[in-house]
Design a protein around this motif. Sequence first.
Motif, short mmCIF file in Angstrom:
data_model
loop_
_atom_site.label_atom_id
_atom_site.label_comp_id
_atom_site.label_asym_id
_atom_site.label_seq_id
_atom_site.Cartn_x
_atom_site.Cartn_y
_atom_site.Cartn_z
N TYR A 334 9.63 -26.44 6.22
CA TYR A 334 10.81 -27.31 6.19
C TYR A 334 11.13 -27.88 7.56
CZ TYR A 334 12.10 -26.04 1.41
OH TYR A 334 12.12 -25.88 0.06
N ASP A 335 11.68 -29.09 7.54
CA ASP A 335 12.18 -29.72 8.76
C ASP A 335 13.63 -29.28 8.96
OD1 ASP A 335 13.52 -31.84 10.43
OD2 ASP A 335 11.46 -32.59 10.48
N SER A 336 13.99 -28.98 10.19
CA SER A 336 15.36 -28.51 10.45
C SER A 336 16.40 -29.56 10.09
CB SER A 336 15.50 -28.12 11.93
OG SER A 336 15.19 -29.22 12.77
N ALA A 337 16.01 -30.84 10.16
CA ALA A 337 16.95 -31.90 9.80
C ALA A 337 17.28 -31.87 8.32
CB ALA A 337 16.34 -33.26 10.16
N ASP A 338 16.38 -31.35 7.50
CA ASP A 338 16.65 -31.19 6.07
C ASP A 338 17.53 -29.97 5.81
OD1 ASP A 338 16.53 -31.00 3.29
OD2 ASP A 338 14.50 -30.18 3.27
N LEU A 339 17.28 -28.90 6.58
CA LEU A 339 18.00 -27.64 6.33
C LEU A 339 19.44 -27.66 6.83
CD1 LEU A 339 15.16 -25.12 7.33
CD2 LEU A 339 15.89 -25.72 5.01
N PHE A 340 19.66 -28.25 7.98
CA PHE A 340 20.97 -28.12 8.63
C PHE A 340 22.13 -28.60 7.76
CE2 PHE A 340 24.39 -29.42 11.52
CZ PHE A 340 24.62 -28.20 12.14
N PRO A 341 22.04 -29.76 7.11
CA PRO A 341 23.18 -30.19 6.29
C PRO A 341 23.45 -29.27 5.10
CG PRO A 341 21.68 -32.02 6.74
CD PRO A 341 20.97 -30.78 7.15
N ARG A 342 22.44 -28.49 4.68
CA ARG A 342 22.58 -27.60 3.52
C ARG A 342 22.76 -26.14 3.94
NH1 ARG A 342 18.33 -26.98 0.70
NH2 ARG A 342 16.73 -27.85 2.07
N ARG A 343 22.99 -25.92 5.22
CA ARG A 343 23.03 -24.56 5.74
C ARG A 343 24.01 -23.68 4.97
NH1 ARG A 343 26.30 -21.61 9.07
NH2 ARG A 343 25.28 -19.90 10.24
N GLY A 344 25.22 -24.16 4.77
CA GLY A 344 26.24 -23.36 4.10
C GLY A 344 25.81 -22.95 2.70
N ALA A 345 25.23 -23.87 1.94
CA ALA A 345 24.82 -23.58 0.57
C ALA A 345 23.67 -22.58 0.54
CB ALA A 345 24.41 -24.88 -0.14
N ILE A 346 22.73 -22.72 1.47
CA ILE A 346 21.57 -21.81 1.51
C ILE A 346 22.03 -20.39 1.85
CG2 ILE A 346 19.43 -21.27 2.71
CD1 ILE A 346 19.06 -24.32 3.15
N VAL A 347 22.86 -20.28 2.86
CA VAL A 347 23.32 -18.95 3.28
C VAL A 347 24.15 -18.31 2.17
CG1 VAL A 347 24.82 -17.73 4.89
CG2 VAL A 347 23.24 -19.49 5.74
#
Length: 389
Positions: A334-347
């Motif tokens: 994964y690219d961090s730019a994809d993960l960061f906006p979804r961080r809250g949902a993933i965690v």
Amino acid sequence: MTLEGAQTAPGVVEDVFEGHATGVEVEDTGDDQVLIKRPWRPEQIRVSTSAFSLRNILDLIEEESLELAPDFQRGQVWGASQKSLLVESLLLQIPLPAFYFAEHGDGSFSVVDGLQRLSTLYAFVRGEGEEDGFALTKLEHLEELKGLRFNDLPVPFRRRINNTQLTVNVIDPSTPRDVTYEIFKRINTGGTPLNAQEIRHCMSRPRSREILKRMTHTEAFDTATGRRLRNHIRMNDREMALRFAGFWLQGLDAYYEKPAMEPFLWKTTEMLDSPERVPDTRVAELEAAFESAMHNAHLLFGEHAFRKWPHDYEYRSPINRALFETWSIALAGYDSADLFPRRGAIVESARRRMTNDVMYLNAITSSTADRRRVDYRFTAAAKDVEAGR
């Protein structure tokens, strides 16, 4: 056991070594129950016994024909008194216990049992300077030699040391690797038996050791693991990197074919040792993927990366190996730019699973090498990392 007063999540047991917390959760892989069902044939064990002079063995070490497993920290923890008493045993002509060497196809050897003794003798006889060429301290019978280094000893004593005959059991290179590994597990001596990764380190070749060292000596790895693992006293850092390499190189299907962690990691070690099977270009891709996974893990989970973190629990738990292998693989692509906006949902998805999903908690806690539990936790991580889309 846990250290008294240590704060851990419910059901978490932190591993302790020599009275110190290791920062890693105790793991029950369940491998023993799997492996004991597949004994080898006795005729596969080929071990010959020879006598070597200490001078001959030290020459082999200097020629790099006998490897002392560099970078193995725990093998070098003897104090000055223990080292001096070992040398005194040679001076008194007291026979030492037998050594075990594993012979490789190219005629070189690795030390299977006796690493600490040989390292001590090599440092005393061939070492230079204060750190390596140590002086004798505690002596019980030859106190007149106290304070002397090897080159200070009278010639007869130096000759006696060099000519000491050591009994060596040599494991033939035709002996299967898993059989050699089992021999190692059964005969390795010392106050604390070596764990699986320490044995793999001693038996592997320099290429795989260097790859694992590079993977675990980066700022990304240090940050993701809370700076608790680099040069880990039980080599847990190298084992976690090896697990990532195993699943990244071979994939889950390869594990499912023979679902036991120890043989899977041995095969991965052999692959990393072979430039034909894993060329340098592939190694570079592996290391880049691992570093990306470390960046992403810290980006999402911060100080709780690779640790159990259920709801209503904010203490930092020890690192969990099953979480490490699944989440590092899940995040590597994964690219961090994809993960960061979804961080809250993933965690939130991951924490909810650690709080309410009993099957998931079992999959990261006990019998972690079981095929169904491996599949369950890898599938869960793959789903969680897609949360918030």
